[in-house]
Scaffold this motif. Structure first.
Motif, short mmCIF file in Angstrom:
data_model
loop_
_atom_site.label_atom_id
_atom_site.label_comp_id
_atom_site.label_asym_id
_atom_site.label_seq_id
_atom_site.Cartn_x
_atom_site.Cartn_y
_atom_site.Cartn_z
N THR A 32 1.00 -1.28 0.06
CA THR A 32 -0.03 -0.24 -0.05
C THR A 32 0.93 1.34 -0.02
O THR A 32 1.87 1.27 0.47
CB THR A 32 -1.12 -0.06 1.16
OG1 THR A 32 0.09 0.19 2.52
CG2 THR A 32 -1.89 -1.14 1.44
N GLY A 33 0.58 2.42 -0.49
CA GLY A 33 1.07 3.63 -0.49
C GLY A 33 2.24 3.67 -1.74
O GLY A 33 2.34 2.73 -2.42
N PRO A 34 2.61 4.64 -1.81
CA PRO A 34 3.73 4.91 -3.16
C PRO A 34 4.74 4.19 -2.81
O PRO A 34 5.34 3.82 -1.43
CB PRO A 34 4.10 6.48 -2.96
CG PRO A 34 3.77 6.63 -1.84
CD PRO A 34 2.69 5.88 -1.04
N ASP A 35 5.41 3.61 -4.04
CA ASP A 35 6.71 2.92 -3.55
C ASP A 35 7.74 3.83 -2.96
O ASP A 35 7.97 4.94 -3.13
CB ASP A 35 7.56 2.74 -5.10
CG ASP A 35 6.62 1.59 -5.90
OD1 ASP A 35 5.71 0.76 -5.14
OD2 ASP A 35 6.66 1.35 -7.10
N GLN A 36 8.66 3.29 -2.13
CA GLN A 36 9.81 3.75 -1.53
C GLN A 36 11.22 2.98 -2.01
O GLN A 36 11.12 1.77 -1.89
CB GLN A 36 9.87 3.65 -0.03
CG GLN A 36 8.45 4.50 0.67
CD GLN A 36 8.50 4.39 2.09
OE1 GLN A 36 8.67 5.27 2.85
NE2 GLN A 36 8.29 2.89 2.72
N VAL A 37 12.06 3.70 -2.53
CA VAL A 37 13.22 3.19 -3.05
C VAL A 37 14.69 3.90 -2.60
O VAL A 37 14.33 5.01 -2.67
CB VAL A 37 13.16 3.26 -4.67
CG1 VAL A 37 14.19 2.44 -5.28
CG2 VAL A 37 11.70 2.66 -5.03
N VAL A 38 15.47 3.19 -2.37
CA VAL A 38 16.66 3.70 -2.26
C VAL A 38 17.60 3.18 -3.19
O VAL A 38 17.71 1.99 -3.38
CB VAL A 38 17.27 3.38 -0.68
CG1 VAL A 38 17.47 2.00 -0.27
CG2 VAL A 38 18.62 4.22 -0.36
N TYR A 39 18.44 4.07 -3.75
CA TYR A 39 19.41 3.87 -4.82
C TYR A 39 20.56 4.00 -4.14
O TYR A 39 21.07 5.18 -3.45
CB TYR A 39 19.21 4.82 -6.14
CG TYR A 39 18.33 4.75 -6.84
CD1 TYR A 39 18.57 4.03 -8.14
CD2 TYR A 39 16.96 4.81 -6.80
CE1 TYR A 39 17.61 3.60 -9.29
CE2 TYR A 39 16.01 4.78 -7.58
CZ TYR A 39 16.18 4.17 -8.74
OH TYR A 39 15.22 3.72 -9.65
N HIS A 40 21.54 2.96 -4.19
CA HIS A 40 22.85 2.92 -3.66
C HIS A 40 24.02 3.06 -4.81
O HIS A 40 24.06 2.40 -5.41
CB HIS A 40 23.04 1.57 -2.97
CG HIS A 40 24.38 1.19 -2.20
ND1 HIS A 40 24.69 -0.07 -2.12
CD2 HIS A 40 25.38 2.11 -1.98
CE1 HIS A 40 26.21 0.16 -1.33
NE2 HIS A 40 26.40 1.47 -1.47
N LEU A 41 24.75 4.31 -4.47
CA LEU A 41 25.93 4.55 -5.31
C LEU A 41 27.13 4.57 -4.61
O LEU A 41 27.41 5.28 -3.68
CB LEU A 41 25.59 6.04 -5.93
CG LEU A 41 24.42 5.88 -6.77
CD1 LEU A 41 23.99 7.70 -7.39
CD2 LEU A 41 24.24 5.16 -7.88
N SER A 42 28.00 3.75 -5.15
CA SER A 42 29.64 3.72 -4.37
C SER A 42 30.57 4.07 -5.47
O SER A 42 31.83 4.25 -4.85
CB SER A 42 29.68 2.10 -3.60
OG SER A 42 29.52 1.17 -4.79
N ASP A 43 30.12 4.34 -6.62
CA ASP A 43 31.18 4.56 -7.51
C ASP A 43 30.48 5.55 -8.60
O ASP A 43 29.79 4.99 -9.47
CB ASP A 43 31.81 3.29 -8.18
CG ASP A 43 33.05 3.49 -9.14
OD1 ASP A 43 33.77 4.27 -9.01
OD2 ASP A 43 32.75 3.15 -10.43
#
Length: 149
Positions: A32-43
């Motif tokens: 339920t609710g909007p998507d929650q997303v974490v993008y992980h950048l290490s380079d």
């Protein structure tokens, strides 16, 4: 009404109310609710250009998505002042556009210490978090989907 029918009906009402009672992340985990997303950048060299494009495409398809970018190690470089992609375009313009669409960009403070960097070297849109990996873990526990471009 029998006791059994009453209990079955009560269970149905309780089941419908559960998503409202769940913490925000848990409600998202329930779909339920909007998507929650974490993008992980290490380079920066291998991830930033594609990652920013992925985030733009993500929001073009789902404008309600809540997106946080967590950068650490060499992944913080695209958020530094005057940073440019391999085509010579400033990253700052793409970051500003995404911030305008609600994206948050967080820089790991441990990386700052280890690389002897200062907060003043970063663009105004960059926010800071004490530890990038701890932040990634906490966001995932809160129901954020994890993407590593």
């Amino acid at each position: 009404m029998t006791k059994r029918k009453f209990l079955v009906g009560l269970m149905g009402v309780a089941a419908m109310a559960v998503p409202a009672l769940l913490p925000l992340g848990a409600a998202h985990a329930q779909g339920t609710g909007p998507d929650q997303v974490v993008y992980h950048l290490s380079d920066t060299a291998t991830q930033s250009l594609g990652g920013l494009r992925n985030i733009k495409n993500h929001l073009d398809t789902d404008p309600t998505a809540r997106i946080t970018v967590v950068a650490h190690a060499q992944g913080v470089d695209f958020l530094m002042q005057d940073a440019k992609d391999r085509n010579g375009n400033p990253y700052e313009i793409a970051v500003q556009e995404l911030v305008g669409r609600g994206v948050k960009f967080e820089v790991c403070e441990i990386t700052l210490k280890n690389r002897n960097l200062k907060k003043e070297q970063f663009i105004a849109e960059a926010q800071f978090t004490p530890s990038g990996v701890v932040r990634l873990a906490k966001l995932q526990r809160q129901g954020f989907a994890y993407i590593r471009p």
